[in-house]
Design a protein around this motif. Structure first.
Motif, mmCIF file in Angstrom:
data_model
loop_
_atom_site.group_PDB
_atom_site.id
_atom_site.type_symbol
_atom_site.label_atom_id
_atom_site.label_comp_id
_atom_site.label_asym_id
_atom_site.label_seq_id
_atom_site.Cartn_x
_atom_site.Cartn_y
_atom_site.Cartn_z
ATOM 1 N N ARG A 350 0.822 -1.220 0.000
ATOM 2 C CA ARG A 350 0.000 0.000 0.000
ATOM 3 C C ARG A 350 0.852 1.264 0.000
ATOM 4 O O ARG A 350 0.317 2.368 -0.145
ATOM 5 C CB ARG A 350 -0.933 -0.006 1.204
ATOM 6 N N ARG A 352 2.733 3.980 -1.553
ATOM 7 C CA ARG A 352 2.688 4.483 -2.933
ATOM 8 C C ARG A 352 4.067 4.879 -3.457
ATOM 9 O O ARG A 352 4.347 4.768 -4.648
ATOM 10 C CB ARG A 352 1.743 5.684 -3.006
ATOM 11 N N SER A 353 4.907 5.356 -2.570
ATOM 12 C CA SER A 353 6.235 5.792 -2.997
ATOM 13 C C SER A 353 7.138 4.586 -3.208
ATOM 14 O O SER A 353 7.418 3.821 -2.280
ATOM 15 C CB SER A 353 6.839 6.723 -1.940
ATOM 16 N N ARG A 354 7.616 4.421 -4.423
ATOM 17 C CA ARG A 354 8.520 3.316 -4.721
ATOM 18 C C ARG A 354 9.842 3.471 -3.982
ATOM 19 O O ARG A 354 10.442 2.483 -3.570
ATOM 20 C CB ARG A 354 8.769 3.237 -6.224
#
Length: 383
Positions: A350, A352-354
């Motif tokens: 969950r 979102r930032s890779r």
């Protein structure tokens, strides 16, 4: 699946690199080389002894129970048989053959874990789960000459077949897991309980059309699932002249099922009455793994994961924590219980930032790599 296997290979390669760079790996004498250490630590030589010389009821060491000698029949046969086959075909030592088999099956296990998690969730979560499995605190065991990677491979693919309701394949793969480790019973239980629920629903009219099971396939898969476990116990009993043969062998090694009393005893003793010599890193990590495993299983139940995964995870906990042996191997016993990682993998997916996800997973890999160095070169306990 390819990205997951590449990621897993990178994780374990980092662990091996950290071991190779450790100062003790460069000391004179082959006993300190990384590959030799991985091939000869603790129980690893017993598998190779069986592969080369066969089983023995007297290893020349008195066991825990009434001076009965240690017997190599405590070790289930598939892994030493695989070592023997590779050693016979390739011009390498038995130790290197043992490592080659373990490393090959660790990749098969990673592929199986990906298949299971991708079937239940989605590929992104499956990729994270594979990385987490390789980066567990005791992930170094996946690179040792131990049977855990082999068992995990059979277990994962059996669960995948079970999720797809391919009963005969699930039973046959469970049989192989039962020939690899005593905890194969956890896989057999997953097959048997899932089959029982399926048949009850069928007889109550809740399975119709495409969902209707072929009863004989369900029954055959269920019968195959524990066959390896019962077959090996029957063989040991026949060799030793008593139905209790295998359990006597295990007792000599100090292993018996005590319903968790031993686990509670050493955990409470360590927390409430710590040793005057100080608490070791092994003990701290072990307590953390036991507590985390129980919490993760409860989360898996709350998330209503598929029945086969819950049964397998629960049985692995029962077998590992119910063992009356000394504390050290419990994390290794829980290593194949990859289903306990699913709540963590789902939570991390969950993010979102890779970059944030990469940092978290990389941190886990680094910590696992350096703890693996500790296990291989510094720890005084069996992993």
């Amino acid at each position: 699946m390819a990205p997951a296997l590449l990621a897993y290979t990178a994780v374990r390669a980092f662990g091996l690199l950290a071991m190779w760079l450790h100062p003790k790996s460069a000391l004179p004498g082959v006993s300190n080389s990384t590959l030799t250490r991985l091939a000869t630590l603790w129980d690893a030589p017993y598998y190779q002894m069986i592969a080369v010389h066969g089983y023995s009821d007297d290893l020349g060491i008195d066991g825990y129970e009434n001076g009965v000698p240690y017997s190599s029949r405590a070790f289930f046969p598939f892994y030493p048989m695989a070592i023997r086959a590779v050693h016979a075909v390739l011009p390498i030592t038995a130790g290197h053959a043992a490592l080659l088999v373990a490393w090959f099956f660790s990749l098969v296990a990673a592929a199986g874990i990906f298949a299971v998690v991708a079937h239940v969730y989605r590929p992104r979560i499956a990729l994270i789960a594979v990385v987490l499995w390789g980066a567990l605190p005791h992930g170094a065991v996946e690179s040792m000459a131990y049977s855990e990677p082999v068992f995990t491979a059979w277990a994962a693919w059996s669960l995948y077949a079970l999720l797809r309701r391919n009963w005969i394949w699930a039973g046959a793969l469970s049989c192989m897991a039962c020939l690899t480790r005593p905890s194969g019973l956890a896989v057999a239980a997953a097959v048997g309980i899932t089959a029982a629920v399926e048949l009850v629903q069928f007889w109550r009219g809740r399975r119709n059309g495409a969902d209707r099971p072929v009863v004989w396939r369900v029954l055959l898969g269920t019968a195959l699932a524990p066959a390896g476990w019962f077959g090996y116990l029957a063989y040991v009993g026949w060799q030793r002249g008593t139905w209790r043969g295998y359990f006597d062998v295990q007792l000599a090694w100090g292993t018996h099922f005590d319903f968790g009393r031993g686990t509670l005893s050493w955990m409470s003793g360590m927390i409430l009455h710590p040793d005057s010599k100080g608490t070791t890193l092994d003990q701290v990590v072990m307590v953390g793994i036991v507590v985390a495993s129980v919490v993760l299983f409860l989360l898996a139940v709350e998330q209503r994961q598929p029945l086969p995964l819950l049964v397998f995870g629960g049985m692995m906990l029962v077998i590992a924590l119910g063992d009356g042996a000394y504390f050290a191997p419990r994390a290794r016993f829980l290593l194949p219980a990859f289903v306990l990682l699913l709540p963590v993998a789902a939570g991390l997916s969950r993010i979102r930032s890779r970059v944030s996800l990469w940092v978290l997973l990389s941190s886990a890999v680094v910590c696992s790599g350096f703890y693996g160095v500790f296990l291989v070169f510094e720890s005084v306990y069996s992993p």
